[in-house]
Design a protein around this motif. Structure first.
Motif, PDB file in Angstrom:
ATOM      1  N   GLU A  36      21.957 -12.242   1.193  1.00  0.00           N
ATOM      2  CA  GLU A  36      22.779 -12.953   0.225  1.00  0.00           C
ATOM      3  C   GLU A  36      24.251 -12.613   0.461  1.00  0.00           C
ATOM      4  N   GLY A  37      25.108 -13.645   0.486  1.00  0.00           N
ATOM      5  CA  GLY A  37      26.525 -13.428   0.731  1.00  0.00           C
ATOM      6  C   GLY A  37      26.905 -13.509   2.191  1.00  0.00           C
ATOM      7  N   GLU A  38      25.962 -13.829   3.076  1.00  0.00           N
ATOM      8  CA  GLU A  38      26.237 -13.938   4.505  1.00  0.00           C
ATOM      9  C   GLU A  38      26.102 -15.388   4.968  1.00  0.00           C
ATOM     10  N   LEU A  39      26.691 -15.669   6.150  1.00  0.00           N
ATOM     11  CA  LEU A  39      26.520 -16.967   6.776  1.00  0.00           C
ATOM     12  C   LEU A  39      26.357 -16.785   8.268  1.00  0.00           C
ATOM     13  N   LEU A  40      25.665 -17.719   8.875  1.00  0.00           N
ATOM     14  CA  LEU A  40      25.433 -17.681  10.315  1.00  0.00           C
ATOM     15  C   LEU A  40      26.376 -18.666  10.975  1.00  0.00           C
ATOM     16  N   LEU A  41      27.149 -18.172  11.935  1.00  0.00           N
ATOM     17  CA  LEU A  41      28.114 -18.993  12.654  1.00  0.00           C
ATOM     18  C   LEU A  41      27.578 -19.332  14.040  1.00  0.00           C
ATOM     19  N   GLU A  42      27.704 -20.572  14.421  1.00  0.00           N
ATOM     20  CA  GLU A  42      27.399 -21.001  15.781  1.00  0.00           C
ATOM     21  C   GLU A  42      28.713 -21.259  16.511  1.00  0.00           C
ATOM     22  N   THR A  43      28.917 -20.602  17.638  1.00  0.00           N
ATOM     23  CA  THR A  43      30.153 -20.767  18.391  1.00  0.00           C
ATOM     24  C   THR A  43      30.194 -22.132  19.053  1.00  0.00           C
ATOM     25  N   VAL A  44      31.265 -22.857  18.797  1.00  0.00           N
ATOM     26  CA  VAL A  44      31.518 -24.126  19.473  1.00  0.00           C
ATOM     27  C   VAL A  44      32.469 -23.905  20.642  1.00  0.00           C
ATOM     28  N   TYR A  45      33.592 -23.236  20.359  1.00  0.00           N
ATOM     29  CA  TYR A  45      34.570 -22.907  21.403  1.00  0.00           C
ATOM     30  C   TYR A  45      34.863 -21.412  21.353  1.00  0.00           C
ATOM     31  N   LEU A  46      34.982 -20.808  22.525  1.00  0.00           N
ATOM     32  CA  LEU A  46      35.329 -19.398  22.669  1.00  0.00           C
ATOM     33  C   LEU A  46      36.653 -19.289  23.396  1.00  0.00           C
ATOM     34  N   SER A  47      37.564 -18.499  22.867  1.00  0.00           N
ATOM     35  CA  SER A  47      38.860 -18.272  23.495  1.00  0.00           C
ATOM     36  C   SER A  47      38.768 -17.122  24.494  1.00  0.00           C
ATOM     37  N   LEU A  48      39.353 -17.304  25.671  1.00  0.00           N
ATOM     38  CA  LEU A  48      39.496 -16.220  26.641  1.00  0.00           C
ATOM     39  C   LEU A  48      40.978 -15.881  26.746  1.00  0.00           C
ATOM     40  N   ASP A  49      41.301 -14.590  26.580  1.00  0.00           N
ATOM     41  CA  ASP A  49      42.694 -14.153  26.513  1.00  0.00           C
ATOM     42  C   ASP A  49      42.879 -12.849  27.275  1.00  0.00           C
ATOM     43  N   PRO A  50      44.088 -12.636  27.835  1.00  0.00           N
ATOM     44  CA  PRO A  50      44.320 -11.435  28.633  1.00  0.00           C
ATOM     45  C   PRO A  50      44.094 -10.116  27.899  1.00  0.00           C
ATOM     46  N   TYR A  51      44.338 -10.074  26.578  1.00  0.00           N
ATOM     47  CA  TYR A  51      44.211  -8.810  25.853  1.00  0.00           C
ATOM     48  C   TYR A  51      42.805  -8.221  25.958  1.00  0.00           C
ATOM     49  N   MET A  52      41.822  -9.070  26.244  1.00  0.00           N
ATOM     50  CA  MET A  52      40.438  -8.595  26.327  1.00  0.00           C
ATOM     51  C   MET A  52      40.261  -7.554  27.423  1.00  0.00           C
ATOM     52  N   ARG A  53      41.077  -7.639  28.474  1.00  0.00           N
ATOM     53  CA  ARG A  53      40.975  -6.645  29.560  1.00  0.00           C
ATOM     54  C   ARG A  53      41.293  -5.249  29.038  1.00  0.00           C
ATOM     55  N   GLY A  54      42.304  -5.143  28.166  1.00  0.00           N
ATOM     56  CA  GLY A  54      42.647  -3.833  27.617  1.00  0.00           C
ATOM     57  C   GLY A  54      41.547  -3.244  26.767  1.00  0.00           C
ATOM     58  N   ARG A  55      40.804  -4.093  26.074  1.00  0.00           N
ATOM     59  CA  ARG A  55      39.731  -3.596  25.219  1.00  0.00           C
ATOM     60  C   ARG A  55      38.569  -3.031  26.034  1.00  0.00           C
TER      61      ARG A  55
END
Length: 341
Positions: A36-55
């Protein structure tokens, strides 16, 4: 909701230098039942960005590092596939941070409802999303361009850089863009309306930049580092402002200290003598999302703030697309289409 399994991409190994396909792993796991209080998200578009390399590095930074086995982080445009949350209905499109996976469970925090009538939903990952907000915030709070000043931006065909130059021109400044390749240069000049566009691959790039900025540089929006910074730095005027947003030329450097000439003392002396403002920033430092959307959404609708998207189809292709992003192979905002819009 009929889906029983979720496809996700996790960090399998920490990249050493440039990421490799083996640093990522595709997994299939059950979709959890909602509370209760949750929702399920289905990804339509995913962003790819340079900052992900640092993570992917195990280093102290502004955001926690990914652990091995974690889903790779990332912004998404998602559809509410199932809801047990009073504020969200099935079928609504939202801006989320669901990461590299087909489905994600959310408690509703951090979601922004999208209106497909106001702008194409994918723009919530680019020109009207984090990259556009980054450009807007860095210019407004640090760059502060005045009418008639010269603003230089590297990676000018990318999601952040393309917005920087256009917003600078909206504010009456002169925009000089730096890109890698003839096709990108023609797009930034002819489609985005920059005043001057230069190719950093040209053997006489530094000389070209000096000729393009006869009155020096008042604002340099730093996305790249490397030889572009080397060419820009001597041209910075007294009291120039340098918002430091990214250093993509160095994201694949090894973590060990680099040997060579220590240029920091000379750089610091010039910062002092020319009274330069050099400030790093992260997009959420200033809390300007509401102001940004209020101003930028009409700019996009009116064609004053234009954009280009580079869409890759299929979640399984995200790792290779991300590797290419760090090599400058994308042309425009890099997005993975995961599901049908």
């Amino acid at each position: 909701m009929t889906a029983k399994t979720n496809t996700r991409i996790v960090l399998a190994a920490r990249p050493e230098g440039a990421p490799k396909p083996g640093d990522f792993r595709i997994e299939t796991v059950p979709v959890p039942a909602l509370k209760e209080g949750e929702l399920l998200l289905e990804t339509v578009y995913l962003s790819l960005d340079p900052y992900m390399r640092g993570r992917m590095r195990e280093l102290k930074s502004y955001a926690p590092s990914l652990a091995l086995g974690d889903v790779i982080v990332g912004g998404t445009v998602s559809r509410v596939a199932q809801s047990r949350h009073a504020s969200w209905r099935e079928g609504e499109l939202v801006s989320a941070y669901a990461g590299w996976q087909r489905y994600a469970v959310s408690d509703g925090q951090g979601l922004r409802k999208l209106d497909p009538q106001a702008a194409p939903p994918s723009t919530a990952l680019g020109v009207l999303g984090m990259p556009g907000l980054t450009a807007y915030s860095g210019l407004r709070e640090i760059g502060k361009p005045k009418a008639g000043e010269t603003v230089v931006v590297a990676a000018a065909s990318g999601a952040v850089g393309s917005a920087v130059g256009q917003i600078a021109r909206i504010q009456g400044a002169r925009a000089v863009g730096i890109v890698g390749g003839k096709e990108k240069a023609e797009f930034v000049k002819n489609e985005l309306g920059f005043d001057v566009v230069l190719d950093h691959r040209a053997p006489d790039f530094a000389a070209q930049l000096a000729r393009a900025c006869p009155d020096g540089i008042d604002v340099y929006f730093e996305n790249v580092g490397g030889k572009v910074w080397d060419a820009v730095f001597p041209l910075l005027n007294d009291f120039a402002r340098v918002p430091v947003c990214g250093l993509i030329a160095h994201y694949n450097d090894h973590d060990e200290p680099q040997r060579g000439v220590d240029r920091l003392p000379v750089t610091m002396r010039e910062i002092l003598s020319r009274r330069l403002t050099v400030r790093g920033f992260i997009v959420f430092d200033f809390g300007l999302e509401e102001d940004f959307l209020k101003e930028a959404t009409p700019w996009v609708a009116e064609g004053r703030l234009r954009y280009r998207e580079d869409v890759v189809h299929g979640l399984e292709n995200a790792p290779q697309a991300f590797i290419g992003l760090l090599e400058g192979k994308n042309f425009g905002k890099l997005i993975v289409q995961v599901a049908a819009p």
